[in-house]
Design a protein around this motif. Structure first.
Motif, mmCIF file in Angstrom:
data_model
loop_
_atom_site.group_PDB
_atom_site.id
_atom_site.type_symbol
_atom_site.label_atom_id
_atom_site.label_comp_id
_atom_site.label_asym_id
_atom_site.label_seq_id
_atom_site.Cartn_x
_atom_site.Cartn_y
_atom_site.Cartn_z
ATOM 1 N N ARG A 1 -32.402 -79.602 -15.501
ATOM 2 C CA ARG A 1 -31.687 -78.509 -15.989
ATOM 3 C C ARG A 1 -32.621 -77.461 -16.464
ATOM 4 N NH1 ARG A 1 -27.567 -80.991 -19.937
ATOM 5 N NH2 ARG A 1 -29.267 -82.365 -20.411
ATOM 6 N N THR B 1 -33.157 -72.751 -17.466
ATOM 7 C CA THR B 1 -32.991 -71.400 -17.546
ATOM 8 C C THR B 1 -33.831 -70.483 -16.577
ATOM 9 O OG1 THR B 1 -34.097 -70.772 -19.352
ATOM 10 C CG2 THR B 1 -31.814 -71.604 -19.816
ATOM 11 N N VAL C 1 -27.660 -71.832 -17.131
ATOM 12 C CA VAL C 1 -28.272 -73.102 -16.776
ATOM 13 C C VAL C 1 -28.101 -73.644 -15.350
ATOM 14 C CG1 VAL C 1 -28.415 -75.622 -17.461
ATOM 15 C CG2 VAL C 1 -28.025 -73.635 -19.272
ATOM 16 N N TYR D 1 -25.722 -78.004 -22.403
ATOM 17 C CA TYR D 1 -27.238 -77.847 -22.303
ATOM 18 C C TYR D 1 -27.640 -78.014 -23.664
ATOM 19 C CZ TYR D 1 -31.874 -76.735 -20.793
ATOM 20 O OH TYR D 1 -33.432 -76.707 -20.444
#
Length: 417
Positions: free
Chosen positions: A9, A11, A54, A96
């Motif tokens: 994961r 950003t 995310v 997240y």
């Protein structure tokens, strides 16, 4: 896709630093994500409180990431599948957590500073101990081109007690002392023969070298503690505990030298190099700046400077050689001061003459031990000349005695009269 395959994961901001750190902003990364989303390779899993999205791989994207990474020997993180609450229908597992975000952010800052390629990072790498316990490193970076062939990182948001971090350090230290299962019987017998015998086994024969490349420095694989979302006071307290309670695992030793007063270098061969920093420093100043502190030192350094051992083996070799040369000079001066002087001519003895009068097997034939070689040679020459004269005199025939004519003359005169 490769970055999401490794970190699971991320950003857009993190992916920007992991994939295109030279760009001024993450706009291009956002465009790429939207394009991959159109092809059903990635999806938005959640939106954080700061409105950052995310992103994760879809099942299809996960399969494509495997094709890209696994042939290179890179482990792919687990697939984040969509799971829904059977009652409410709400999407589950979309959080997240801050720790996972801090791990990815740390990798992003390292990559942005040129410390590690995005394919040189791995997360949650296990290190199995002899008792079966598996110590998992939050992050492993391999950046030989940046002077960091390998480094393990533990990211702490002060969610763990300082003594828990000491135990992590202890486990990494223990793991570095293990032998591989197929180690030679002679090596295994040596290690079992006495406590601490593993320290006589070269690192090339240990288990850790099966997993990681040589560090390029003395000691084990370096370990970094990166603190995030905490205060300077808490960091200082934690580091103080690490330094004191974990001293056995990071501190270098004195060299066993013939010149203990002259050799101040330290032996880092069995130590785990430990450096500390904060995620906030990495983000503000960059991972390539002087933001790393090595346990046992004061002040902050660049990462390579913190990992280097200027007082280590290279200094030891130089100090040992210098001390040995000075010792030889002192011994030579002392020997010259003790060198005998000839009582006859005043010259100093040569090494050969000095040895001749002191070594038992030659001393019995050395003659007058108070004279030098040339004077001794003169004595020998005189002795040999005298001996030769005596020999010649002994073998020469005796000279005939003169005849006595006194009686014969008187007879002649008597007859004439």
């Amino acid at each position: 896709m490769q970055a999401l395959g490794i970190f699971q994961r991320a950003t857009p901001d993190q992916l920007w630093k992991l994939t295109r750190p030279d760009n001024q902003h993450d706009n291009l990364v956002r465009d790429n994500l939207l394009d991959l989303e159109d092809h059903h390779l990635v999806r938005i899993e959640a939106v954080r409180d700061d409105q950052r999205q995310v992103w994760v791989l879809t099942k299809r994207g996960h399969g494509e990431a495997k094709k890209l990474l696994e042939p290179k020997g890179i482990r792919v993180s687990a697939l984040r599948e969509k799971k829904y609450d059977p009652v409410t229908g709400k999407l589950l597992g979309t959080s997240y957590d801050d720790h996972a975000a801090a791990v990815t952010s740390t990798a992003a800052e390292l990559h942005r500073a040129g410390i590690g390629h995005r394919l040189g990072f791995q997360t949650e790498i296990g290190h199995r101990l002899a008792d079966g316990y598996v110590q998992r490193a939050d992050l492993v970076v391999k950046a030989p081109e940046a002077g960091v062939p390998v480094m393990l990182l533990e990211i702490d948001r002060r969610s763990e007690d300082a003594h828990d971090l000491v135990q992590k350090l202890r486990r990494y230290w223990q793991w570095g002392r293990l032998l591989p299962k197929d180690a030679a019987k002679r090596t295994v017998d040596l290690v079992r023969s006495r406590p601490g015998a593993i320290e006589d086994v070269d690192h090339e024969l240990r288990l850790w070298r099966r997993f990681y490349p040589p560090t390029g420095r003395e000691g084990r694989v370096p370990l970094a503690f990166v603190f995030a979302d905490t205060t300077e006071a808490k960091v200082a307290n934690t580091v103080a505990v690490l330094e004191e309670a974990g001293r056995r695992y990071w501190v270098p030793r004195r060299y066993d030298s013939l010149y203990p007063k002259a050799v101040t270098a330290r032996d880092y061969g069995q130590a785990v190099p430990v450096v500390v920093t904060t995620l906030e420093q990495l983000q503000e100043h960059g991972a390539g700046a002087a933001v790393w502190r090595r346990l046992g030192r004061t002040g902050e350094q660049t990462l390579t400077a913190a990992l280097d051992n200027p007082d280590g083996h290279a200094l030891y070799l130089a100090q040992e050689a210098r001390a040995d040369a000075e010792d030889q000079q002192r011994r030579a001066a002392q020997r010259e001061a003790e060198r005998p002087v000839c009582t006859r001519c005043g010259r100093k003895f040569t090494d050969e003459r000095w040895e001749e009068i002191t070594v038992h097997r030659t001393a019995v034939r050395a003659g007058d031990k108070s004279v030098c070689g040339p004077c001794r040679a003169d004595d020998v020459a005189r002795e040999e000349a005298a001996a030769e004269a005596a020999r010649l005199e002994a073998v020469a025939p005796p000279e005939p005695e003169p005849e006595d004519d006194s009686g014969r003359g008187r007879g002649w005169f008597r007859r004439r009269n």
